[in-house]
Scaffold this motif. Structure first.
Motif, PDB file in Angstrom:
ATOM      1  N   SER A 101       0.748  -1.230  -0.305  1.00  0.00           N
ATOM      2  CA  SER A 101      -0.188  -0.151   0.192  1.00  0.00           C
ATOM      3  C   SER A 101       1.100   0.796  -0.058  1.00  0.00           C
ATOM      4  CB  SER A 101      -1.162  -0.193   1.103  1.00  0.00           C
ATOM      5  OG  SER A 101       0.132  -0.039   2.378  1.00  0.00           O
ATOM      6  N   SER A 102       1.679   1.175   0.592  1.00  0.00           N
ATOM      7  CA  SER A 102       2.247   2.303   0.866  1.00  0.00           C
ATOM      8  C   SER A 102       3.341   2.568  -0.984  1.00  0.00           C
ATOM      9  CB  SER A 102       3.937   2.094   1.147  1.00  0.00           C
ATOM     10  OG  SER A 102       5.141   1.386   1.594  1.00  0.00           O
ATOM     11  N   ASP A 103       3.841   1.829  -1.995  1.00  0.00           N
ATOM     12  CA  ASP A 103       3.790   2.210  -3.189  1.00  0.00           C
ATOM     13  C   ASP A 103       2.941   2.128  -4.094  1.00  0.00           C
ATOM     14  OD1 ASP A 103       6.382   1.270  -2.440  1.00  0.00           O
ATOM     15  OD2 ASP A 103       6.127  -0.790  -2.346  1.00  0.00           O
ATOM     16  N   CYS A 104       1.619   2.080  -4.215  1.00  0.00           N
ATOM     17  CA  CYS A 104       0.825   2.514  -5.068  1.00  0.00           C
ATOM     18  C   CYS A 104      -0.228   3.147  -4.902  1.00  0.00           C
ATOM     19  CB  CYS A 104       0.222   0.839  -5.128  1.00  0.00           C
ATOM     20  SG  CYS A 104      -1.338   0.278  -4.172  1.00  0.00           S
ATOM     21  N   ARG A 105      -1.494   3.804  -5.552  1.00  0.00           N
ATOM     22  CA  ARG A 105      -2.478   4.778  -5.619  1.00  0.00           C
ATOM     23  C   ARG A 105      -3.749   4.034  -4.623  1.00  0.00           C
ATOM     24  NH1 ARG A 105       0.957   7.482  -8.812  1.00  0.00           N
ATOM     25  NH2 ARG A 105       1.820   9.465  -7.628  1.00  0.00           N
ATOM     26  N   GLY A 106      -3.452   3.050  -4.791  1.00  0.00           N
ATOM     27  CA  GLY A 106      -4.673   1.768  -4.515  1.00  0.00           C
ATOM     28  C   GLY A 106      -5.745   1.709  -5.685  1.00  0.00           C
ATOM     29  N   MET A 107      -6.840   1.670  -5.174  1.00  0.00           N
ATOM     30  CA  MET A 107      -8.354   0.822  -6.498  1.00  0.00           C
ATOM     31  C   MET A 107      -8.387   2.369  -7.283  1.00  0.00           C
ATOM     32  SD  MET A 107     -10.744  -1.365  -4.136  1.00  0.00           S
ATOM     33  CE  MET A 107     -11.589  -2.198  -5.429  1.00  0.00           C
ATOM     34  N   CYS A 108      -8.651   2.153  -8.200  1.00  0.00           N
ATOM     35  CA  CYS A 108      -9.324   3.093  -9.811  1.00  0.00           C
ATOM     36  C   CYS A 108     -10.379   4.076  -8.789  1.00  0.00           C
ATOM     37  CB  CYS A 108      -9.529   2.577 -10.950  1.00  0.00           C
ATOM     38  SG  CYS A 108     -10.173   3.574 -11.715  1.00  0.00           S
ATOM     39  N   PRO A 109     -10.376   4.943  -8.835  1.00  0.00           N
ATOM     40  CA  PRO A 109     -10.708   6.220  -8.472  1.00  0.00           C
ATOM     41  C   PRO A 109     -12.152   6.036  -9.284  1.00  0.00           C
ATOM     42  CG  PRO A 109      -9.543   7.268  -9.469  1.00  0.00           C
ATOM     43  CD  PRO A 109      -9.181   6.095  -9.138  1.00  0.00           C
ATOM     44  N   PHE A 110     -12.435   5.607 -10.536  1.00  0.00           N
ATOM     45  CA  PHE A 110     -13.079   5.727 -11.111  1.00  0.00           C
ATOM     46  C   PHE A 110     -14.412   4.370 -11.754  1.00  0.00           C
ATOM     47  CE2 PHE A 110     -10.514   8.446 -12.106  1.00  0.00           C
ATOM     48  CZ  PHE A 110     -11.092  10.176 -11.660  1.00  0.00           C
ATOM     49  N   PHE A 111     -13.337   2.669 -11.157  1.00  0.00           N
ATOM     50  CA  PHE A 111     -14.110   1.471 -11.749  1.00  0.00           C
ATOM     51  C   PHE A 111     -13.386   0.777 -10.267  1.00  0.00           C
ATOM     52  CE2 PHE A 111     -13.922   3.705 -15.656  1.00  0.00           C
ATOM     53  CZ  PHE A 111     -15.734   3.592 -15.944  1.00  0.00           C
ATOM     54  N   ASP A 112     -14.074   0.485  -9.825  1.00  0.00           N
ATOM     55  CA  ASP A 112     -14.119  -0.354  -8.664  1.00  0.00           C
ATOM     56  C   ASP A 112     -13.916  -1.369  -8.596  1.00  0.00           C
ATOM     57  OD1 ASP A 112     -14.791   1.671  -6.502  1.00  0.00           O
ATOM     58  OD2 ASP A 112     -17.024   0.921  -6.543  1.00  0.00           O
ATOM     59  N   GLU A 113     -13.945  -1.898 -10.071  1.00  0.00           N
ATOM     60  CA  GLU A 113     -13.404  -3.200 -10.587  1.00  0.00           C
ATOM     61  C   GLU A 113     -11.554  -3.345 -10.750  1.00  0.00           C
ATOM     62  OE1 GLU A 113     -15.365  -1.234 -12.207  1.00  0.00           O
ATOM     63  OE2 GLU A 113     -17.433  -2.039 -11.540  1.00  0.00           O
ATOM     64  N   LEU A 114     -10.956  -1.901 -10.556  1.00  0.00           N
ATOM     65  CA  LEU A 114      -9.980  -2.281 -10.870  1.00  0.00           C
ATOM     66  C   LEU A 114      -8.805  -1.969 -10.340  1.00  0.00           C
ATOM     67  CD1 LEU A 114      -9.941   0.149 -14.677  1.00  0.00           C
ATOM     68  CD2 LEU A 114      -9.757  -1.925 -14.354  1.00  0.00           C
ATOM     69  N   PHE A 115      -8.021  -2.454 -10.045  1.00  0.00           N
ATOM     70  CA  PHE A 115      -6.676  -2.736  -8.465  1.00  0.00           C
ATOM     71  C   PHE A 115      -5.850  -3.500  -9.455  1.00  0.00           C
ATOM     72  CE2 PHE A 115     -10.147  -5.398  -7.102  1.00  0.00           C
ATOM     73  CZ  PHE A 115      -9.289  -7.136  -7.206  1.00  0.00           C
ATOM     74  N   LEU A 116      -4.591  -3.414  -8.559  1.00  0.00           N
ATOM     75  CA  LEU A 116      -3.366  -3.468  -9.211  1.00  0.00           C
ATOM     76  C   LEU A 116      -2.578  -5.362  -8.784  1.00  0.00           C
ATOM     77  CD1 LEU A 116      -1.133  -0.499  -8.080  1.00  0.00           C
ATOM     78  CD2 LEU A 116      -1.814  -1.088 -10.242  1.00  0.00           C
ATOM     79  N   CYS A 117      -3.289  -5.202  -7.708  1.00  0.00           N
ATOM     80  CA  CYS A 117      -2.850  -6.860  -6.975  1.00  0.00           C
ATOM     81  C   CYS A 117      -4.288  -7.623  -6.952  1.00  0.00           C
ATOM     82  CB  CYS A 117      -2.031  -6.033  -5.657  1.00  0.00           C
ATOM     83  SG  CYS A 117      -2.579  -5.894  -4.602  1.00  0.00           S
ATOM     84  N   GLY A 118      -3.944  -8.705  -6.628  1.00  0.00           N
ATOM     85  CA  GLY A 118      -4.926  -9.539  -5.986  1.00  0.00           C
ATOM     86  C   GLY A 118      -5.090  -9.704  -4.711  1.00  0.00           C
ATOM     87  N   LEU A 119      -4.002  -9.418  -3.597  1.00  0.00           N
ATOM     88  CA  LEU A 119      -3.580  -9.178  -2.258  1.00  0.00           C
ATOM     89  C   LEU A 119      -5.585  -8.736  -1.827  1.00  0.00           C
ATOM     90  CD1 LEU A 119      -0.481  -8.214  -1.792  1.00  0.00           C
ATOM     91  CD2 LEU A 119      -1.580 -10.248  -1.697  1.00  0.00           C
ATOM     92  N   VAL A 120      -5.898  -7.628  -2.910  1.00  0.00           N
ATOM     93  CA  VAL A 120      -6.992  -7.086  -2.337  1.00  0.00           C
ATOM     94  C   VAL A 120      -8.539  -7.346  -2.866  1.00  0.00           C
ATOM     95  CG1 VAL A 120      -8.226  -4.777  -2.242  1.00  0.00           C
ATOM     96  CG2 VAL A 120      -5.887  -5.189  -2.204  1.00  0.00           C
ATOM     97  N   SER A 121      -9.433  -7.982  -1.621  1.00  0.00           N
ATOM     98  CA  SER A 121     -10.654  -8.301  -2.178  1.00  0.00           C
ATOM     99  C   SER A 121     -11.549  -7.014  -3.083  1.00  0.00           C
ATOM    100  CB  SER A 121     -11.297  -8.832  -1.291  1.00  0.00           C
ATOM    101  OG  SER A 121     -11.623  -8.112  -0.417  1.00  0.00           O
ATOM    102  N   GLU A 122     -12.447  -7.704  -3.704  1.00  0.00           N
ATOM    103  CA  GLU A 122     -13.134  -6.430  -4.106  1.00  0.00           C
ATOM    104  C   GLU A 122     -14.370  -5.398  -3.278  1.00  0.00           C
ATOM    105  OE1 GLU A 122     -15.029  -7.034  -7.482  1.00  0.00           O
ATOM    106  OE2 GLU A 122     -13.825  -8.941  -8.511  1.00  0.00           O
ATOM    107  N   PRO A 123     -14.081  -4.491  -3.193  1.00  0.00           N
ATOM    108  CA  PRO A 123     -14.701  -4.136  -2.417  1.00  0.00           C
ATOM    109  C   PRO A 123     -17.074  -4.184  -2.312  1.00  0.00           C
ATOM    110  CG  PRO A 123     -14.786  -1.939  -3.975  1.00  0.00           C
ATOM    111  CD  PRO A 123     -13.909  -3.696  -4.453  1.00  0.00           C
TER     112      PRO A 123
END
Length: 91
Positions: free
Chosen positions: A69-91
């Motif tokens: 989390s310190s190396d990225c900006r998290g999930m896409c602010p426009f599409f919840d389905e877009l995120f960088l890694c598989g370590l995060v479960s969809e909201p």
């Protein structure tokens, strides 16, 4: 390796009507500014500060337990389905 989205921090999207937004996926008019009314410098330095604060805050909330989390900006602010890694479960 984590390669974070750079929209609004390093790059922008400018449409055919000279509207500047963080990226071509931007679906929120709140973050779209006209080059016909403002200079690019003002948009980049001032207007986009609200967008950057939003991304640095809210978009990282879903990623708080991720060890990257310190190396990225998290999930896409426009599409919840877009995120960088598989370590995060969809909201």
């Amino acid at each position: 390796m984590v390669d974070s989205c750079e929209c609004g921090f390093f790059s922008v999207y400018i449409d055919e009507d000279l509207n500047v937004s963080p990226c071509s996926f931007c679906n929120n008019k709140k973050y779209s500014y006209s080059l016909k009314r403002s200079s690019f410098k003002d948009i980049w330095q001032d207007a986009f500060s609200n967008y950057r604060s939003y991304v640095d805050g809210k978009c990282k909330l879903n990623c708080s337990k991720c060890d990257k989390s310190s190396d990225c900006r998290g999930m896409c602010p426009f599409f919840d389905e877009l995120f960088l890694c598989g370590l995060v479960s969809e909201p």
